[in-house]
Design a protein around this motif. Sequence first.
Motif, mmCIF file in Angstrom:
data_model
loop_
_atom_site.group_PDB
_atom_site.id
_atom_site.type_symbol
_atom_site.label_atom_id
_atom_site.label_comp_id
_atom_site.label_asym_id
_atom_site.label_seq_id
_atom_site.Cartn_x
_atom_site.Cartn_y
_atom_site.Cartn_z
ATOM 1 N N SER A 6 0.888 -1.143 -0.064
ATOM 2 C CA SER A 6 -0.115 -0.143 0.086
ATOM 3 C C SER A 6 0.976 1.386 -0.057
ATOM 4 O O SER A 6 0.213 2.380 -0.190
ATOM 5 C CB SER A 6 -1.038 0.011 1.227
ATOM 6 O OG SER A 6 -0.030 0.208 2.326
ATOM 7 N N SER A 7 2.118 1.051 0.497
ATOM 8 C CA SER A 7 2.945 2.411 0.257
ATOM 9 C C SER A 7 4.237 2.231 -0.224
ATOM 10 O O SER A 7 5.267 2.884 0.187
ATOM 11 C CB SER A 7 3.022 2.819 1.697
ATOM 12 O OG SER A 7 3.619 1.691 2.693
ATOM 13 N N ASN A 154 -14.199 1.705 1.231
ATOM 14 C CA ASN A 154 -13.875 1.867 2.606
ATOM 15 C C ASN A 154 -15.370 2.476 3.285
ATOM 16 O O ASN A 154 -15.908 3.350 2.638
ATOM 17 C CB ASN A 154 -12.883 3.147 2.625
ATOM 18 C CG ASN A 154 -12.616 3.524 4.068
ATOM 19 O OD1 ASN A 154 -13.233 3.638 5.113
ATOM 20 N ND2 ASN A 154 -11.592 4.274 4.188
ATOM 21 N N TRP A 204 -13.205 -4.434 7.009
ATOM 22 C CA TRP A 204 -12.261 -3.298 6.425
ATOM 23 C C TRP A 204 -11.042 -3.308 7.098
ATOM 24 O O TRP A 204 -9.944 -3.237 6.371
ATOM 25 C CB TRP A 204 -12.874 -1.992 6.515
ATOM 26 C CG TRP A 204 -12.070 -0.687 5.774
ATOM 27 C CD1 TRP A 204 -11.419 0.040 6.722
ATOM 28 C CD2 TRP A 204 -11.676 -0.761 4.581
ATOM 29 N NE1 TRP A 204 -10.557 0.829 5.675
ATOM 30 C CE2 TRP A 204 -10.709 0.430 4.463
ATOM 31 C CE3 TRP A 204 -11.995 -1.359 3.281
ATOM 32 C CZ2 TRP A 204 -10.340 0.835 3.183
ATOM 33 C CZ3 TRP A 204 -11.552 -0.914 2.125
ATOM 34 C CH2 TRP A 204 -10.852 0.196 2.009
ATOM 35 N N THR A 208 -7.152 -4.025 5.143
ATOM 36 C CA THR A 208 -6.184 -3.339 5.106
ATOM 37 C C THR A 208 -5.070 -3.616 5.835
ATOM 38 O O THR A 208 -3.896 -3.357 5.633
ATOM 39 C CB THR A 208 -6.844 -1.768 5.495
ATOM 40 O OG1 THR A 208 -7.210 -1.697 6.864
ATOM 41 C CG2 THR A 208 -7.623 -1.093 4.782
ATOM 42 N N VAL A 214 -3.877 -2.129 -1.959
ATOM 43 C CA VAL A 214 -4.768 -0.982 -1.433
ATOM 44 C C VAL A 214 -4.476 0.358 -2.256
ATOM 45 O O VAL A 214 -3.480 0.692 -2.537
ATOM 46 C CB VAL A 214 -4.134 -0.859 0.124
ATOM 47 C CG1 VAL A 214 -4.933 0.341 0.730
ATOM 48 C CG2 VAL A 214 -4.338 -2.015 0.706
ATOM 49 N N ARG A 216 -4.532 4.038 -2.078
ATOM 50 C CA ARG A 216 -4.490 5.396 -1.461
ATOM 51 C C ARG A 216 -4.681 6.512 -1.981
ATOM 52 O O ARG A 216 -3.694 6.802 -2.775
ATOM 53 C CB ARG A 216 -3.192 5.394 -0.452
ATOM 54 C CG ARG A 216 -3.134 4.187 0.696
ATOM 55 C CD ARG A 216 -1.578 4.250 1.284
ATOM 56 N NE ARG A 216 -1.443 3.291 2.255
ATOM 57 C CZ ARG A 216 -1.942 3.329 3.503
ATOM 58 N NH1 ARG A 216 -2.569 4.487 3.880
ATOM 59 N NH2 ARG A 216 -1.831 2.220 4.211
ATOM 60 N N SER A 227 -5.976 8.868 1.995
ATOM 61 C CA SER A 227 -7.109 8.015 2.455
ATOM 62 C C SER A 227 -7.056 6.646 1.806
ATOM 63 O O SER A 227 -6.851 6.609 0.596
ATOM 64 C CB SER A 227 -8.532 8.819 2.130
ATOM 65 O OG SER A 227 -8.344 9.746 2.831
ATOM 66 N N CYS A 228 -7.223 5.428 2.684
ATOM 67 C CA CYS A 228 -7.423 4.350 1.798
ATOM 68 C C CYS A 228 -8.956 4.266 1.150
ATOM 69 O O CYS A 228 -9.818 4.266 2.027
ATOM 70 C CB CYS A 228 -7.110 3.089 2.800
ATOM 71 S SG CYS A 228 -5.616 3.106 3.544
ATOM 72 N N THR A 229 -8.932 4.037 0.074
ATOM 73 C CA THR A 229 -10.446 4.031 -0.606
ATOM 74 C C THR A 229 -10.779 2.504 -1.001
ATOM 75 O O THR A 229 -11.992 2.167 -0.922
ATOM 76 C CB THR A 229 -10.384 4.940 -1.810
ATOM 77 O OG1 THR A 229 -9.386 4.417 -2.736
ATOM 78 C CG2 THR A 229 -9.946 6.212 -1.306
ATOM 79 N N VAL A 231 -9.502 -1.828 -1.481
ATOM 80 C CA VAL A 231 -8.753 -2.877 -1.371
ATOM 81 C C VAL A 231 -9.277 -4.009 -2.250
ATOM 82 O O VAL A 231 -10.541 -4.211 -2.478
ATOM 83 C CB VAL A 231 -8.934 -3.521 -0.071
ATOM 84 C CG1 VAL A 231 -8.219 -4.845 -0.152
ATOM 85 C CG2 VAL A 231 -8.330 -2.543 1.262
#
Length: 238
Positions: A6-7, A154, A204, A208, A214, A216, A227-229, A231
Amino acid sequence: MSAVSSSPDDSPFQARRTSRDEAPQFVLPLVVRIERGAPPSRTDALETAARSVLTLLSDERALGDGEWADAVRGWEDARIRKVVRRARGAEWRRAEALPGITVHGKSAEVRVFPPVPLDGWPKELAKLQVSGTELDDPEPPVDTGPAQAVLWLNPELGMSAGKAMAQAGHGAQLAWWALSGAERTAWREAGFPLAVRTAGPVVWAELTGSELPVVRDAGFTEIAPGSCTVVADHPALR
């Protein structure tokens, strides 16, 4: 290009400025048909938008030496922005006349176009409305099964239908990138079956915290940066 974490540093969904911002910026236009008196259901529109992104990514014109391939590669090297606009009547007919692909759902029609420069929209699409796309589900969506690909939204974010369609498209794209060639082929040959659902709070939190892709949001519109929107939960990724 990693799509599972996710990052990662090269993620197309970073709130902070990254090397992707130094590349020329493109956007993937999607147009949803919304006729007066006969709007599509919200969930079907979201699912059709997600399938339209997958249909374009797997189209021979977007691959190799295809006529759209350079634009797609340039877009994927940047932020992979997606913008959803709405059309009806003559507006829709003009949009259909441009190079692109129309994907049909149960009640929805979405036309996806090859990426265009951020400030270089075709005039037929630039005139279309981008805000205020609100849709409803006449009946609650049916439950999903364990063998189904699901793009989970989300539950804490309120997004317009247009924003949610773009986010579902992001989730579908991350799932596509994370699959092997054989898994992509199987999904494509099956017609890209998928569902878009809003997760419950407990589910959720589990999603996550998993290794699933994910989204973002970069925070350009509607919601806060980072914001995580969505998955992306595909059976092959579990």
